[in-house]
Design a protein around this motif. Sequence first.
Motif, mmCIF file in Angstrom:
data_model
loop_
_atom_site.group_PDB
_atom_site.id
_atom_site.type_symbol
_atom_site.label_atom_id
_atom_site.label_comp_id
_atom_site.label_asym_id
_atom_site.label_seq_id
_atom_site.Cartn_x
_atom_site.Cartn_y
_atom_site.Cartn_z
ATOM 1 N N ILE A 1 0.847 -1.200 0.000
ATOM 2 C CA ILE A 1 0.000 0.000 0.000
ATOM 3 C C ILE A 1 0.879 1.247 0.000
ATOM 4 O O ILE A 1 0.653 2.185 -0.762
ATOM 5 C CB ILE A 1 -0.945 -0.001 1.216
ATOM 6 C CG1 ILE A 1 -1.845 -1.242 1.195
ATOM 7 C CG2 ILE A 1 -1.783 1.290 1.254
ATOM 8 C CD1 ILE A 1 -2.538 -1.528 2.512
ATOM 9 N N PHE A 2 1.917 1.237 0.839
ATOM 10 C CA PHE A 2 2.805 2.401 0.893
ATOM 11 C C PHE A 2 3.692 2.503 -0.345
ATOM 12 O O PHE A 2 4.098 3.606 -0.725
ATOM 13 C CB PHE A 2 3.609 2.410 2.191
ATOM 14 C CG PHE A 2 2.796 2.907 3.349
ATOM 15 C CD1 PHE A 2 2.541 4.254 3.507
ATOM 16 C CD2 PHE A 2 2.237 2.024 4.261
ATOM 17 C CE1 PHE A 2 1.755 4.721 4.549
ATOM 18 C CE2 PHE A 2 1.461 2.478 5.323
ATOM 19 C CZ PHE A 2 1.215 3.833 5.459
ATOM 20 N N ASN A 3 3.983 1.383 -1.001
ATOM 21 C CA ASN A 3 4.686 1.445 -2.293
ATOM 22 C C ASN A 3 3.823 2.189 -3.305
ATOM 23 O O ASN A 3 4.326 3.011 -4.071
ATOM 24 C CB ASN A 3 5.008 0.039 -2.811
ATOM 25 C CG ASN A 3 6.321 -0.490 -2.287
ATOM 26 O OD1 ASN A 3 7.260 0.254 -2.063
ATOM 27 N ND2 ASN A 3 6.376 -1.789 -2.083
ATOM 28 N N SER A 4 2.531 1.897 -3.306
ATOM 29 C CA SER A 4 1.596 2.583 -4.196
ATOM 30 C C SER A 4 1.548 4.077 -3.874
ATOM 31 O O SER A 4 1.562 4.930 -4.767
ATOM 32 C CB SER A 4 0.211 1.951 -4.050
ATOM 33 O OG SER A 4 -0.748 2.666 -4.760
ATOM 34 N N LEU A 5 1.510 4.400 -2.586
ATOM 35 C CA LEU A 5 1.490 5.790 -2.143
ATOM 36 C C LEU A 5 2.768 6.508 -2.587
ATOM 37 O O LEU A 5 2.719 7.621 -3.116
ATOM 38 C CB LEU A 5 1.335 5.833 -0.623
ATOM 39 C CG LEU A 5 0.931 7.162 -0.018
ATOM 40 C CD1 LEU A 5 0.146 6.918 1.259
ATOM 41 C CD2 LEU A 5 2.103 8.031 0.253
ATOM 42 N N ALA A 6 3.919 5.854 -2.420
ATOM 43 C CA ALA A 6 5.203 6.455 -2.826
ATOM 44 C C ALA A 6 5.253 6.676 -4.333
ATOM 45 O O ALA A 6 5.795 7.683 -4.802
ATOM 46 C CB ALA A 6 6.361 5.569 -2.368
ATOM 47 N N LYS A 7 4.658 5.757 -5.095
ATOM 48 C CA LYS A 7 4.616 5.929 -6.560
ATOM 49 C C LYS A 7 3.787 7.149 -6.927
ATOM 50 O O LYS A 7 4.161 7.926 -7.809
ATOM 51 C CB LYS A 7 4.058 4.681 -7.224
ATOM 52 C CG LYS A 7 4.005 4.782 -8.729
ATOM 53 C CD LYS A 7 3.899 3.438 -9.379
ATOM 54 C CE LYS A 7 3.801 3.517 -10.879
ATOM 55 N NZ LYS A 7 4.798 4.295 -11.551
ATOM 56 N N LYS A 8 2.668 7.346 -6.233
ATOM 57 C CA LYS A 8 1.848 8.535 -6.481
ATOM 58 C C LYS A 8 2.608 9.807 -6.097
ATOM 59 O O LYS A 8 2.470 10.839 -6.757
ATOM 60 C CB LYS A 8 0.526 8.448 -5.728
ATOM 61 C CG LYS A 8 -0.418 7.429 -6.315
ATOM 62 C CD LYS A 8 -1.744 7.453 -5.595
ATOM 63 C CE LYS A 8 -2.719 6.518 -6.268
ATOM 64 N NZ LYS A 8 -4.101 6.814 -5.906
ATOM 65 N N MET A 9 3.402 9.737 -5.038
ATOM 66 C CA MET A 9 4.234 10.890 -4.663
ATOM 67 C C MET A 9 5.228 11.189 -5.785
ATOM 68 O O MET A 9 5.452 12.350 -6.134
ATOM 69 C CB MET A 9 4.985 10.617 -3.352
ATOM 70 C CG MET A 9 4.131 10.627 -2.117
ATOM 71 S SD MET A 9 3.544 12.275 -1.660
ATOM 72 C CE MET A 9 5.070 13.034 -1.093
ATOM 73 N N GLU A 10 5.818 10.135 -6.339
ATOM 74 C CA GLU A 10 6.773 10.309 -7.435
ATOM 75 C C GLU A 10 6.101 10.966 -8.638
ATOM 76 O O GLU A 10 6.695 11.843 -9.292
ATOM 77 C CB GLU A 10 7.353 8.955 -7.834
ATOM 78 C CG GLU A 10 8.425 9.045 -8.892
ATOM 79 C CD GLU A 10 9.014 7.698 -9.238
ATOM 80 O OE1 GLU A 10 9.737 7.637 -10.248
ATOM 81 O OE2 GLU A 10 8.763 6.711 -8.525
ATOM 82 N N GLU A 11 4.864 10.566 -8.922
ATOM 83 C CA GLU A 11 4.117 11.169 -10.031
ATOM 84 C C GLU A 11 3.886 12.657 -9.807
ATOM 85 O O GLU A 11 3.722 13.408 -10.757
ATOM 86 C CB GLU A 11 2.778 10.443 -10.219
ATOM 87 C CG GLU A 11 2.937 9.033 -10.741
ATOM 88 C CD GLU A 11 1.658 8.210 -10.672
ATOM 89 O OE1 GLU A 11 0.605 8.742 -10.235
ATOM 90 O OE2 GLU A 11 1.724 7.016 -11.031
ATOM 91 N N LYS A 12 3.877 13.083 -8.554
ATOM 92 C CA LYS A 12 3.707 14.505 -8.215
ATOM 93 C C LYS A 12 5.050 15.225 -8.145
ATOM 94 O O LYS A 12 5.110 16.406 -7.828
ATOM 95 C CB LYS A 12 2.954 14.644 -6.895
ATOM 96 C CG LYS A 12 1.499 14.214 -6.981
ATOM 97 C CD LYS A 12 0.800 14.448 -5.668
ATOM 98 C CE LYS A 12 -0.654 14.079 -5.742
ATOM 99 N NZ LYS A 12 -1.479 15.129 -6.334
ATOM 100 N N GLY A 13 6.161 14.487 -8.369
ATOM 101 C CA GLY A 13 7.481 15.110 -8.409
ATOM 102 C C GLY A 13 8.286 14.982 -7.133
ATOM 103 O O GLY A 13 9.289 15.675 -6.973
ATOM 104 N N TYR A 14 7.857 14.105 -6.208
ATOM 105 C CA TYR A 14 8.557 13.934 -4.937
ATOM 106 C C TYR A 14 9.199 12.559 -4.869
ATOM 107 O O TYR A 14 8.568 11.553 -5.179
ATOM 108 C CB TYR A 14 7.597 14.123 -3.760
ATOM 109 C CG TYR A 14 6.970 15.496 -3.733
ATOM 110 C CD1 TYR A 14 7.731 16.626 -3.450
ATOM 111 C CD2 TYR A 14 5.622 15.656 -4.006
ATOM 112 C CE1 TYR A 14 7.152 17.886 -3.436
ATOM 113 C CE2 TYR A 14 5.028 16.906 -3.983
ATOM 114 C CZ TYR A 14 5.803 18.015 -3.700
ATOM 115 O OH TYR A 14 5.233 19.266 -3.685
#
Length: 94
Positions: free
Chosen positions: A42-55
């Motif tokens: 779940i947190f891997n998915s969250l981190a991927k979404k953060m990456e998509e936002k540039g973080y």
Amino acid sequence: MATTSTSRGSSWSDNEVRALISIWGEDRIQEELDGAVRNQAIFNSLAKKMEEKGYDRDWLQCRNKIKNFHNGQTGRGRKTCKFYKELDGILGHR
């Protein structure tokens, strides 16, 4: 959307924390976390979404940041969370 990446290990900017809270607060993420014993995926998915936002944050950094949102005790009493309003919108009904 963020235009600059934040390197791993550095302090979190306010915009980065708000992005994390926004993603974490999504109904789908909250539903997956409810009752989850193992939550790395779940947190891997969250981190991927953060990456998509540039973080640039990994799953463990995201999980640890969220775990640290709660008001802890300090020698000077309770701390006031700068992101209280955003967090209350997610956790207020729990």
